[in-house]
Design a protein around this motif. Structure first.
Motif, short mmCIF file in Angstrom:
data_model
loop_
_atom_site.label_atom_id
_atom_site.label_comp_id
_atom_site.label_asym_id
_atom_site.label_seq_id
_atom_site.Cartn_x
_atom_site.Cartn_y
_atom_site.Cartn_z
N UNK A 242 0.83 -1.20 0.00
CA UNK A 242 0.00 0.00 0.00
C UNK A 242 0.86 1.25 0.00
N UNK A 243 0.26 2.35 -0.45
CA UNK A 243 0.88 3.67 -0.35
C UNK A 243 -0.02 4.54 0.51
N UNK A 244 0.59 5.50 1.20
CA UNK A 244 -0.16 6.32 2.15
C UNK A 244 0.18 7.80 1.95
N UNK A 245 -0.82 8.64 2.18
CA UNK A 245 -0.64 10.09 2.15
C UNK A 245 -1.27 10.67 3.41
N UNK A 246 -0.49 11.45 4.16
CA UNK A 246 -0.97 12.06 5.40
C UNK A 246 -0.77 13.57 5.32
N UNK A 247 -1.85 14.32 5.57
CA UNK A 247 -1.77 15.78 5.49
C UNK A 247 -1.64 16.43 6.87
N UNK A 248 -1.83 15.66 7.93
CA UNK A 248 -1.65 16.20 9.28
C UNK A 248 -1.44 15.05 10.25
N UNK A 249 -1.16 15.38 11.49
CA UNK A 249 -0.81 14.36 12.48
C UNK A 249 -2.00 13.47 12.83
N UNK A 250 -3.22 13.99 12.72
CA UNK A 250 -4.40 13.16 12.99
C UNK A 250 -4.58 12.09 11.91
N UNK A 251 -4.41 12.50 10.67
CA UNK A 251 -4.53 11.54 9.57
C UNK A 251 -3.46 10.45 9.68
N UNK A 252 -2.35 10.79 10.34
CA UNK A 252 -1.22 9.86 10.43
C UNK A 252 -1.32 8.91 11.61
N UNK A 253 -2.51 8.72 12.14
CA UNK A 253 -2.67 7.89 13.33
C UNK A 253 -2.20 6.45 13.11
N UNK B 89 0.39 5.65 11.33
CA UNK B 89 1.83 5.63 11.08
C UNK B 89 2.57 6.38 12.18
N UNK B 90 3.14 5.67 13.16
CA UNK B 90 3.93 6.33 14.21
C UNK B 90 5.10 7.14 13.65
N UNK B 91 5.69 6.66 12.56
CA UNK B 91 6.81 7.40 11.96
C UNK B 91 6.33 8.73 11.41
N UNK B 92 5.22 8.72 10.67
CA UNK B 92 4.69 9.97 10.11
C UNK B 92 4.30 10.94 11.22
N UNK B 93 3.71 10.42 12.28
CA UNK B 93 3.34 11.29 13.41
C UNK B 93 4.56 11.97 13.99
N UNK B 94 5.63 11.22 14.13
CA UNK B 94 6.86 11.81 14.66
C UNK B 94 7.39 12.90 13.74
N UNK B 95 7.33 12.66 12.43
CA UNK B 95 7.83 13.65 11.48
C UNK B 95 6.98 14.92 11.48
N UNK B 96 5.70 14.80 11.79
CA UNK B 96 4.83 15.99 11.83
C UNK B 96 5.18 16.93 12.98
N UNK C 209 3.07 17.66 4.12
CA UNK C 209 2.44 16.41 3.73
C UNK C 209 3.49 15.30 3.71
N UNK C 210 3.07 14.10 4.08
CA UNK C 210 3.98 12.95 4.09
C UNK C 210 3.38 11.85 3.23
N UNK C 211 4.22 11.30 2.35
CA UNK C 211 3.82 10.18 1.51
C UNK C 211 4.73 9.00 1.85
N UNK C 212 4.14 7.83 2.08
CA UNK C 212 4.92 6.62 2.34
C UNK C 212 4.54 5.58 1.31
N UNK C 213 5.54 5.06 0.60
CA UNK C 213 5.26 4.07 -0.44
C UNK C 213 6.45 3.14 -0.59
N UNK C 214 6.24 1.90 -0.30
CA UNK C 214 7.20 0.82 -0.54
C UNK C 214 8.58 1.11 0.05
N UNK C 215 9.50 1.74 -0.67
CA UNK C 215 10.84 1.91 -0.11
C UNK C 215 11.23 3.37 0.08
N UNK C 216 10.24 4.28 0.15
CA UNK C 216 10.61 5.67 0.37
C UNK C 216 9.55 6.43 1.16
N UNK C 217 10.01 7.52 1.75
CA UNK C 217 9.14 8.49 2.41
C UNK C 217 9.37 9.82 1.71
#
Length: 305
Positions: free
Chosen positions: A29-40, A42-49, A56-64
């Motif tokens: 899967x691929x993911x797109x998070x526009x804020x820390x709530x949407x990133x619930x 993904x602990x990594x995305x929450x930390x980056x926020x 905005x954070x995008x996570x897909x396969x081998x990259x952020x």
């Protein structure tokens, strides 16, 4: 040894930078998070926020990939972000929380594409399959590649080559492509949709070197080459490899003999054993190297073609 290595990769959009890992972060899967709530999830995305410039954070396969606000320049902060991601992953941090409600199948598209080698068909998926090219001559070679092991159970499969988002299959003459293409395409599509691994975790963990280490060794080996060999490698990488890859194959530099002015290369995938490979070597690669390195190269030989 660190389990993950992170590389900083600029994109065509100035506000977005990719932080590529040398292993898969998420398979299906691929993911797109526009804020820390949407990133619930993904602990990594929450930390980056918590970084104030992260938009905005995008996570897909081998990259952020991270899109920033204009309050900073990437040149000033990208090393810090890469270090934060590196530290998080190598401490065993979770990228995406596992969910038990996730449905079994993930939609995958696979299409068949012919190659210049009539014995090889390329099956292209709409997702990244591997991070490094691998060639399998027999089922023993495929002990850490379950999809390849299963492909070798088809009696007409002779060799398999996997790179990026495609599988190149070389067949025996016992069957025509019109008889087996649909069967192979459906097998690969179903295999991927069911969430099966292309390579086992064991193969990743037990591999002799990570892609970053392989690249480091490659660079070290390049530095040890003579000037002409370095020029040959640069020409192959820039002008030849992209065209060869589009045909489902790969070409590797083997050696250069200054006395005979001969370059030896290794052909993989669709290029290996291709009836037209001799013509490609002579009328394409050999001619290009002769023209670009006048007086230094006269012949190109494939040691396995």
């Amino acid at each position: 040894m660190k389990e993950f290595n992170i590389n900083i990769v600029p994109t065509t959009t100035a506000s977005i930078v990719k932080f590529e890992a040398d292993k898969f972060l998420t398979r299906h899967e691929s993911f797109e998070f526009k804020n820390i709530d949407e990133a619930s999830k993904s602990p990594l995305a929450q930390q980056l926020f918590y970084l104030p410039f992260v938009k905005t954070i995008y996570i897909a396969q081998n990259f952020i990939a991270i899109e920033k606000y204009d309050i900073v320049e990437w040149a000033d902060v990208q090393e810090e972000v890469a270090a934060q991601i590196d530290t998080y992953l190598n401490k065993g941090g979770e990228v995406i929380k596992e969910t038990t409600t996730q449905s079994g199948k993930v939609p995958v598209t696979v299409y068949a594409e012919s190659t210049p080698n009539p014995a090889v068909m390329k099956f292209v998926a709409n997702k990244k399959l591997v991070l490094q090219a691998s060639e399998f001559k027999n089922i023993d070679d495929a002990k850490n590649a379950p999809i390849v092991q299963k492909l070798f159970h088809f009696p007409f499969v002779k060799e398999v080559f996997i790179d990026e988002n495609y599988v190149s299959i070389q067949k025996y003459d016992m069957a025509g492509w019109e008889e087996i293409t649909m069967e192979l395409r459906e097998f690969i599509r179903n295999y991927l949709e069911e969430g099966n691994e292309v390579l086992t975790e064991e193969s990743v963990a037990s591999s002799k070197a990570t892609p970053a280490e392989v690249e480091e060794k490659k660079n070290a080996a390049f530095e040890n080459l003579d000037d002409t060999s370095q020029q040959i490698v640069a020409i192959l990488d820039e002008y030849i490899k992209p065209a060869v890859a589009s045909d489902g194959g790969n070409i590797l530099f083997d050696s250069y003999n200054e006395e005979s002015k001969t370059v030896k290369v290794i052909l993989q995938g669709a290029c290996s054993g291709c009836p037209s490979s001799t013509m490609t070597l002579k009328s394409g690669i050999e001619t290009m190297l002769r023209d670009m390195l006048r007086g230094k190269v006269e012949y190109v030989e494939a040691i396995n073609g």
